[in-house]
Design a protein around this motif. Structure first.
Motif, short mmCIF file in Angstrom:
data_model
loop_
_atom_site.label_atom_id
_atom_site.label_comp_id
_atom_site.label_asym_id
_atom_site.label_seq_id
_atom_site.Cartn_x
_atom_site.Cartn_y
_atom_site.Cartn_z
N ARG A 5 0.84 -1.18 0.00
CA ARG A 5 0.00 0.00 0.00
C ARG A 5 0.88 1.24 0.00
O ARG A 5 1.68 1.45 0.91
N ASP A 6 0.78 2.07 -0.99
CA ASP A 6 1.55 3.32 -1.05
C ASP A 6 3.01 3.06 -0.72
O ASP A 6 3.53 3.51 0.31
N PRO A 7 3.73 2.31 -1.57
CA PRO A 7 5.08 1.84 -1.24
C PRO A 7 6.03 2.97 -0.82
O PRO A 7 6.09 4.02 -1.44
N ALA A 8 6.77 2.70 0.26
CA ALA A 8 7.72 3.69 0.78
C ALA A 8 9.12 3.46 0.22
O ALA A 8 10.00 4.32 0.38
N PHE A 9 9.34 2.30 -0.43
CA PHE A 9 10.64 1.95 -0.99
C PHE A 9 10.42 0.78 -1.95
O PHE A 9 9.38 0.10 -1.88
N PRO A 10 11.35 0.52 -2.86
CA PRO A 10 11.22 -0.68 -3.71
C PRO A 10 11.15 -1.93 -2.83
O PRO A 10 11.99 -2.13 -1.95
N TYR A 11 10.15 -2.77 -3.09
CA TYR A 11 9.82 -3.85 -2.16
C TYR A 11 9.70 -5.19 -2.87
O TYR A 11 9.14 -5.29 -3.96
N VAL A 12 10.23 -6.24 -2.23
CA VAL A 12 10.13 -7.62 -2.73
C VAL A 12 9.63 -8.51 -1.60
O VAL A 12 10.11 -8.41 -0.46
N SER A 13 8.67 -9.37 -1.89
CA SER A 13 8.28 -10.42 -0.95
C SER A 13 8.73 -11.76 -1.52
O SER A 13 8.31 -12.14 -2.61
N VAL A 14 9.61 -12.43 -0.81
CA VAL A 14 10.12 -13.73 -1.22
C VAL A 14 9.25 -14.80 -0.57
O VAL A 14 9.30 -15.00 0.65
N ARG A 15 8.44 -15.46 -1.37
CA ARG A 15 7.53 -16.49 -0.86
C ARG A 15 8.26 -17.83 -0.86
O ARG A 15 8.36 -18.50 -1.88
N ALA A 16 8.76 -18.18 0.31
CA ALA A 16 9.65 -19.34 0.44
C ALA A 16 8.88 -20.64 0.53
O ALA A 16 7.86 -20.73 1.22
N ALA A 17 9.38 -21.65 -0.16
CA ALA A 17 8.87 -23.02 -0.01
C ALA A 17 9.26 -23.54 1.37
O ALA A 17 9.93 -22.87 2.15
N HIS A 18 8.83 -24.76 1.68
CA HIS A 18 9.22 -25.39 2.94
C HIS A 18 10.74 -25.57 2.94
O HIS A 18 11.29 -26.24 2.06
N VAL A 19 11.41 -25.00 3.92
CA VAL A 19 12.87 -25.02 3.97
C VAL A 19 13.33 -26.24 4.78
O VAL A 19 12.87 -26.46 5.91
N LEU A 20 14.22 -27.03 4.19
CA LEU A 20 14.71 -28.26 4.83
C LEU A 20 16.23 -28.27 4.87
O LEU A 20 16.89 -27.52 4.16
N GLY A 21 16.76 -29.19 5.65
CA GLY A 21 18.21 -29.36 5.75
C GLY A 21 18.76 -28.65 6.98
O GLY A 21 18.12 -27.80 7.59
N GLY A 22 19.97 -29.06 7.35
CA GLY A 22 20.62 -28.43 8.49
C GLY A 22 20.56 -29.22 9.77
O GLY A 22 21.04 -28.76 10.80
N GLY A 23 19.95 -30.41 9.73
CA GLY A 23 19.90 -31.24 10.93
C GLY A 23 19.20 -30.52 12.07
O GLY A 23 18.08 -30.04 11.92
N PRO A 24 19.85 -30.38 13.23
CA PRO A 24 19.20 -29.74 14.38
C PRO A 24 18.89 -28.26 14.15
O PRO A 24 18.06 -27.69 14.85
N ALA A 25 19.55 -27.63 13.18
CA ALA A 25 19.27 -26.22 12.90
C ALA A 25 17.87 -26.04 12.32
O ALA A 25 17.29 -24.95 12.42
N GLU A 26 17.31 -27.09 11.72
CA GLU A 26 15.96 -27.03 11.16
C GLU A 26 14.99 -27.15 12.33
O GLU A 26 14.52 -28.22 12.67
N PHE A 27 14.72 -25.99 12.94
CA PHE A 27 14.07 -25.96 14.24
C PHE A 27 12.60 -26.36 14.23
O PHE A 27 12.01 -26.62 15.28
N THR A 28 11.96 -26.42 13.05
CA THR A 28 10.54 -26.79 13.03
C THR A 28 10.33 -28.27 13.32
O THR A 28 9.24 -28.67 13.75
N GLY A 29 11.34 -29.10 13.08
CA GLY A 29 11.23 -30.53 13.35
C GLY A 29 10.36 -31.29 12.37
O GLY A 29 10.04 -32.47 12.61
#
Length: 323
Positions: free
Chosen positions: A173-197
């Motif tokens: 709405r009424d952009p204040a700066f050039p804007y990007v929304s990165v719609r990420a897929a389900h992120v996997l990998g990283g072993g214990p770093a993948e905190f969602t389990g």
């Protein structure tokens, strides 16, 4: 070299993003509530992003070429950021989610000029699933939840997907700066770093011979490796395009294929238990379609990998972490 501020950036692919940007020669600053100190050579600002006065105080007179917002979950947070960073950044990248397309969480009413996410009309038949493009959802057409950019009612009851949709809507709405929304897929990998389990859920249950709950005809979904996600965010920070962009590895996969990939690593055949219509199932079993099309990002020049190339390693890493 760019001056990059990462809001969040203390865990998982946000932490990897900070390292990638630093290695690329960018001047990187992390802003968080003090949850973790960044690596050497990375600047640090401490503030609660919900507190507009405190955020302005922490920033002082600083400005940036790019802000990468890893932890914007609500329209209120977006509204504060929009006011505070107006005139302070040449580009704003918000990490959003594929969940904004989820038909189960979409409010009633038309959101896009064509069809609902995940379907396309076929003459003489029911709609069939297709990967959703960015045009499947236009947050600018959503009614904002209150003048302050906050949902009515208690915030904990406000779903994650709608919070992200509303946050995108505020920035558009009424952009204040050039804007990007990165719609990420389900992120996997990283072993214990993948905190969602979520991946560990499958590794643990299949490895133990416990049934995995699935839908009778589960739809495919989209995935991306955590290193690829960090690389994509850094690449996006260096570009000039604006608007929504889907981030997903090639090769959408359903829960049965995921189970087979887990079985190959843990050496035990999966067992499945089919749930009834409308019932909850395991994390990546879906009774609706909204796997993403990554064509826009590919056309802009980013080269995604294939899920089949990295998923076995991600599963093995999770299995090792589980011991």
């Amino acid at each position: 070299m760019k001056r990059i501020l990462v809001i969040g950036g203390s865990r998982y692919f946000g932490k990897t993003l900070v390292s990638r940007a630093r290695e690329a020669g960018d001047e990187v600053t992390v802003l968080n509530r003090g949850s973790g100190a960044p690596s050497p050579g990375v600047g640090r600002l401490v503030a609660d992003r919900d507190d507009e006065e405190a955020l302005r105080g922490a920033l002082g007179a600083r400005d940036f070429d790019v802000v990468v917002d890893q932890v914007c979950y609500t329209p209120l947070q977006a509204a504060v950021a929009r006011r505070v960073f107006a005139g302070r950044t040449g580009r704003y990248v918000m990490t959003s989610t594929m969940e904004v397309y989820d038909p189960a969480t979409l409010p009633a009413g038309p959101l896009a000029p064509d069809t609902a996410p995940g379907t396309t009309p076929a003459p003489g038949s029911v709609p069939v699933p297709v990967p959703v493009t960015e045009a499947s959802l236009d947050p600018a057409r959503l009614p904002l939840a209150g003048a302050a950019g906050r949902a009515p009612g208690p915030w904990p009851a406000y779903v994650y997907a709608e919070g992200k949709r509303q946050a995108e809507a505020v920035f558009l709405r009424d952009p204040a700066f050039p804007y990007v929304s990165v719609r990420a897929a389900h992120v996997l990998g990283g072993g214990p770093a993948e905190f969602t389990g979520r991946l560990a859920h499958y590794v643990d249950r299949i490895g133990a011979g416990t049934p995995v709950d699935v839908h009778e005809a589960p739809y495919a979904t989209s995935f991306i490796h955590h290193h690829e996600m960090a690389e994509f965010l850094h690449w996006t920070a260096e570009q000039t395009f604006t608007g929504a962009v889907n981030a997903a590895s090639h090769g959408a996969s359903d829960v049965i294929a995921l189970g087979e990939a887990v079985a190959a690593q843990v050496g035990r055949r999966p067992r499945y238990r089919v749930v009834g219509a409308g019932a909850d199932a395991s994390p990546f079993s879906f009774d609706r379609a909204y796997a993403m099309d990554n064509g826009r990002a590919s056309a802009l020049g980013f080269g995604f990998g294939h899920v089949a190339d990295w998923l076995p390693g991600a599963i093995a890493e999770t299995a090792r972490a589980d011991g």
